[in-house]
Enzyme design. Structure first.
Site, PDB file in Angstrom:
ATOM      1  CB  THR A  44      66.861 140.360 141.287  1.00 25.35           C
ATOM      2  OG1 THR A  44      67.594 141.597 141.281  1.00 25.35           O
ATOM      3  CG2 THR A  44      65.437 140.575 140.841  1.00 25.35           C
ATOM      4  CG  ASP A  45      71.172 142.593 143.982  1.00 24.13           C
ATOM      5  OD1 ASP A  45      71.053 142.576 142.740  1.00 24.13           O
ATOM      6  OD2 ASP A  45      71.308 143.629 144.645  1.00 24.13           O
ATOM      7  CB  THR A  99      64.153 145.859 142.629  1.00 22.03           C
ATOM      8  OG1 THR A  99      65.483 146.228 142.950  1.00 22.03           O
ATOM      9  CG2 THR A  99      63.665 146.728 141.492  1.00 22.03           C
ATOM     10  CB  SER A 113      68.024 140.444 148.313  1.00 24.01           C
ATOM     11  OG  SER A 113      68.540 140.516 147.010  1.00 24.01           O
TER      12      SER A 113
HETATM   13  N1  ASP Z   1      69.320 145.291 145.224  1.00 27.00           N
HETATM   14  C1  ASP Z   1      68.011 144.778 144.899  1.00 27.00           C
HETATM   15  C2  ASP Z   1      67.766 143.559 145.805  1.00 27.00           C
HETATM   16  O1  ASP Z   1      68.313 142.541 145.534  1.00 27.00           O
HETATM   17  C3  ASP Z   1      67.956 144.415 143.480  1.00 27.00           C
HETATM   18  C4  ASP Z   1      66.673 143.803 143.001  1.00 27.00           C
HETATM   19  O2  ASP Z   1      65.814 143.381 143.748  1.00 27.00           O
HETATM   20  O3  ASP Z   1      66.526 143.723 141.759  1.00 27.00           O
HETATM   21  O4  ASP Z   1      67.061 143.655 146.774  1.00 27.00           O
END
Ligand code: ASP
EC number: 3.5.1.1
Length: 332
Positions: A95-96, A15, A62
């Site tokens: 973040t995931d 993200t 991620s």
């Molecule tokens: N789906 C995203 C990822 O993990 C979520 C994020 O980065 O906050 O790449």
């Protein structure tokens, strides 16, 4: 003219590199679309902190993390940390699954220079995007002497966390990352970087990054579970199972029976907790499955799986030696 430290930014997507046509929305966007050069250009203040070199290692959401990515990232971290004059490395990530990649790097990298992961909860195009400040703070930490010798670090929301301990604990808030057992190691506020605490284990097991990855899965204990999933996974050749147990490691009797059968065939069984914080006690404690199931101590199921993956990749026979596996979990 001051000579700023040389910091390498390895961009991988997420993200923090997300974009949306609607800046007023922080939920509807496409992750992993904005190139690293654009992310860096959005933070002019970086130029008065470090000499930055950037590499686009991947451009992934991620949630879709795969082992080949971990191997590629580990190779780039190793390469850059051996380059003369590199003072630190920053990895931008989604973040995931950040906590899993951080754990993987923690367990496999010697970290002669700081390795700092950062991310964002809001896409780069949104109002009040958190990525630019997180990126600047991560560079500040990577360049700071206090970060040396502290292993892999994670910087978000002005906090510095140990890779081993940090977890994502909220779906959308900018303060989504916490270290439930020990709290953060330090903080960043503008130029002030303070990392007064040391990680539980800065000197990690230095396990090799695998060539071949064993099949290791996670299952959960809850009201009236079936044993069908465990039996199917064992029949499919799984080498290790992590149980997200209830409370302090309690597993439903139906699953205990299935997992004992799995262990009898040489599958490693590790108990973690689904609660999000606290320890699953390491034997000797009065427990009928002590010596058969391994305790993950305070590692959550996802981090316990990373350790089990690396341990079984290095020595497949460990699956049938719960005592030695337990010693490894106790030492990491
Ligand atoms: N789906 C995203 C990822 O993990 C979520 C994020 O980065 O906050 O790449």
């Amino acid at each position: 003219m001051p000579q700023f430290p040389r910091i390498v930014v390895l961009a991988t997507g997420g993200t923090i590199a997300g974009g949306s046509a609607n800046p007023a929305s922080s939920a509807r966007y496409q992750a992993a679309t904005v190139p690293v050069a654009t992310l860096l250009a959005a933070v002019p203040a970086l130029q008065s902190v470090a000499r930055i070199e950037a590499e686009q290692v991947a451009q992934v959401d991620s949630k879709d993390m795969v082992f080949a990515f971990w191997s590629a990232l580990a190779a780039r971290v190793r390469h850059w940390s051996g380059e003369p004059d590199v003072a630190g490395i920053v990895v931008t990530h989604g973040t995931d699954t950040l906590e899993e990649t951080a754990m993987f790097l923690h367990l496999t990298q010697a970290c002669p220079v700081p390795v700092v992961l950062t991310a964002a909860m809001r896409p780069s195009t949104s109002l009040s995007a958190d990525g630019p400040l997180n990126l600047l703070d991560a560079v500040r930490v990577a360049a700071h002497p206090d970060a040396r010798g502290k292993g892999v670090l994670v910087v978000l929301n002005q906090q510095v966390h140990a890779a081993r301990d940090v977890t994502k604990a909220h779906t959308s808030a900018v303060d989504a990352f916490v270290s439930p057992s020990c709290g953060p190691l330090g903080f960043v506020q503008d130029d002030l970087v303070r990392i007064p605490r040391v990680p539980v284990r800065a000197d990690n097991a230095a396990l090799p990054a695998p060539q071949q990855w064993p099949e290791v899965e996670i299952i959960a204990s809850y009201a009236q579970p079936g044993r069908v999933a465990v039996d199917a996974m064992v029949a499919a050749g799984v080498r290790g199972l992590v149980v997200a147990a209830a409370g302090n490691g309690s597993v439903h009797e139906t699953l205990v029976a299935a997992l004992k059968d799995a262990a009898a065939t040489g599958v490693a069984v590790v108990r973690s907790s689904r609660t999000g914080a606290g320890h699953v006690a390491i034997p000797p404690v009065a427990d009928p499955v002590a010596g058969v199931f391994v305790s993950a101590a305070d590692l959550n199921p996802y981090k316990a799986r990373v350790l089990l993956l690396l341990a079984l990749a290095q020595e497949p026979g460990l699956a049938a030696e719960p005592d030695r596996l337990q010693a490894l979990f106790a030492s990491v």
